[in-house]
Enzyme design. Structure first.
Site, PDB file in Angstrom:
ATOM      1  CB  CYS A 123      -1.152   0.047   1.055  1.00 11.59           C
ATOM      2  SG  CYS A 123      -2.354   1.042   0.887  1.00 11.59           S
ATOM      3  CG  HIS A 183      -3.991  -3.455   3.037  1.00 13.96           C
ATOM      4  ND1 HIS A 183      -2.743  -3.138   3.902  1.00 13.96           N
ATOM      5  CD2 HIS A 183      -4.499  -2.565   2.453  1.00 13.96           C
ATOM      6  CE1 HIS A 183      -2.603  -1.792   3.569  1.00 13.96           C
ATOM      7  NE2 HIS A 183      -3.867  -1.184   2.964  1.00 13.96           N
ATOM      8  CD  GLU A 222      -1.463  -5.863   5.539  1.00 17.45           C
ATOM      9  OE1 GLU A 222      -1.382  -4.522   5.608  1.00 17.45           O
ATOM     10  OE2 GLU A 222      -1.522  -5.987   4.365  1.00 17.45           O
TER      11      GLU A 222
END
Length: 238
Positions: free
Chosen positions: A95, A185, A187
Site C-alpha cells: 500500500c 493488503h 495481511e
C-alpha cells in the site's frame, strides 16, 4: 534463521488496533516463523533503519499518511529502499510502501482520479506472473482487500506490471529480481477489512446502502494472504 525487517510506516485506527492489533502484527501472523525472525523498525516514530545488508528480507507496511506529504521519515525511507533494491535484498512493499517504492525508483504516486478504493475487490494478474517468483502460482485473478486514496499513477521505467483491476492500473509490480510492490493488503483478514469499512464510513459519509454493500462483499482472501508466506519462502531461499 533469516531476519525479516518490517518497516512500520504508520498505524491503524485506534479502535481497530484495540480489537485486532496493528499492521506489523497482521503481517507476522501470516508468516511461518520456523525459518525466519521478524523485527519491526517504526520509521514514522523515528526509529533508525538498519543497513539493508543486515536484513535478509524487508516488508514495508501500509500507513494512513500520504506519500505526497513527503515527511522527512518517508524521504529517508525512500532513499533506503533504493539501496535495498540495488543490493537485491528481497523486498515486499504494501500500500503506502508500494507507492513509496515506486516513487523512490522514478515512478509517480499521487491521488487517484477515481477517488478511494475500499473493500474486497477482484484483481487480475498479467501474463508476466508466469516468470515471477512471488506471483507465478496464483490463478489469473484473485480477491484482495483494499483501502487507498493515493496510488501509483506511473510505474518506474524498468518495472514489470503484475496486477491490475478496473479501478487501479498498477495493483502490483516487480523491480529487478526480488522487489515487489502491492497496492492491496495481503495481511488483512475479513474482520480487519470490515473494521476499516466501518471506520471510513464515519469520515467519508457513506450512505447506509454503500456501507452495507461493502460489508456484504467482504470475504476472506486466501490467495492474496498466501503471498506473505510465499515471500518468506523466497527470503529463506536467497
Amino acid at each position: 534463521m533469516k531476519s525479516i525487517c518490517i518497516v512500520k510506516t504508520g498505524s491503524t485506527f485506534s479502535s481497530t488496533r484495540a480489537d485486532h492489533e496493528d499492521f506489523e502484527d497482521w503481517i507476522i501472523t501470516r508468516l511461518d516463523l520456523t525459518q525466519s525472525t521478524p523485527f519491526t523498525v517504526n520509521v514514522q516514530a523515528g526509529d533508525s533503519l538498519p543497513d539493508p545488508s543486515q536484513c535478509d528480507g524487508i516488508i514495508l507496511t501500509g500507513s494512513h499518511s500520504m506519500v505526497t506529504d513527503e515527511h522527512l521519515w518517508s524521504q529517508k525511507t525512500a532513499q533506503w529502499l533504493k539501496d535495498a533494491v540495488h543490493q537485491e535484498i528481497p523486498l515486499l512493499a504494501i500500500c503506502y510502501g508500494h507507492q513509496l517504492l515506486a516513487k523512490s525508483l522514478g515512478g509517480v504516486a499521487d491521488y487517484h482520479t477515481k477517488g478511494m478504493e475500499i473493500g474486497t475487490v477482484e484483481i487480475h494478474l498479467t501474463d508476466y506472473i508466469q516468470d515471477d517468483l512471488l506471483f507465478r502460482e496464483l490463478p489469473d485473478h484473485i480477491f484482495a482487500h483494499t483501502i487507498h486514496s493515493q496510488t501509483v499513477l506511473e510505474l518506474p521505467s524498468n518495472a514489470v506490471r503484475l496486477a491490475y483491476n478496473s479501478h487501479d492500473h498498477n495493483h502490483a509490480f516487480r523491480i529487478g529480481k526480488c522487489a515487489w510492490g502491492v497496492q492491496f493488503h495481503p495481511e488483512f483478514s475479513k474482520e480487519i477489512m470490515n473494521s476499516y469499512i466501518n471506520e471510513i464510513a464515519k469520515t467519508e459519509k457513506f450512505d447506509a446502502d454503500k456501507k452495507l454493500s461493502l460489508l456484504e462483499r467482504s470475504q476472506e482472501t486466501k490467495e492474496s494472504n498466501a503471498l506473505l508466506k510465499k515471500f518468506e519462502d523466497i527470503v529463506c531461499l536467497y
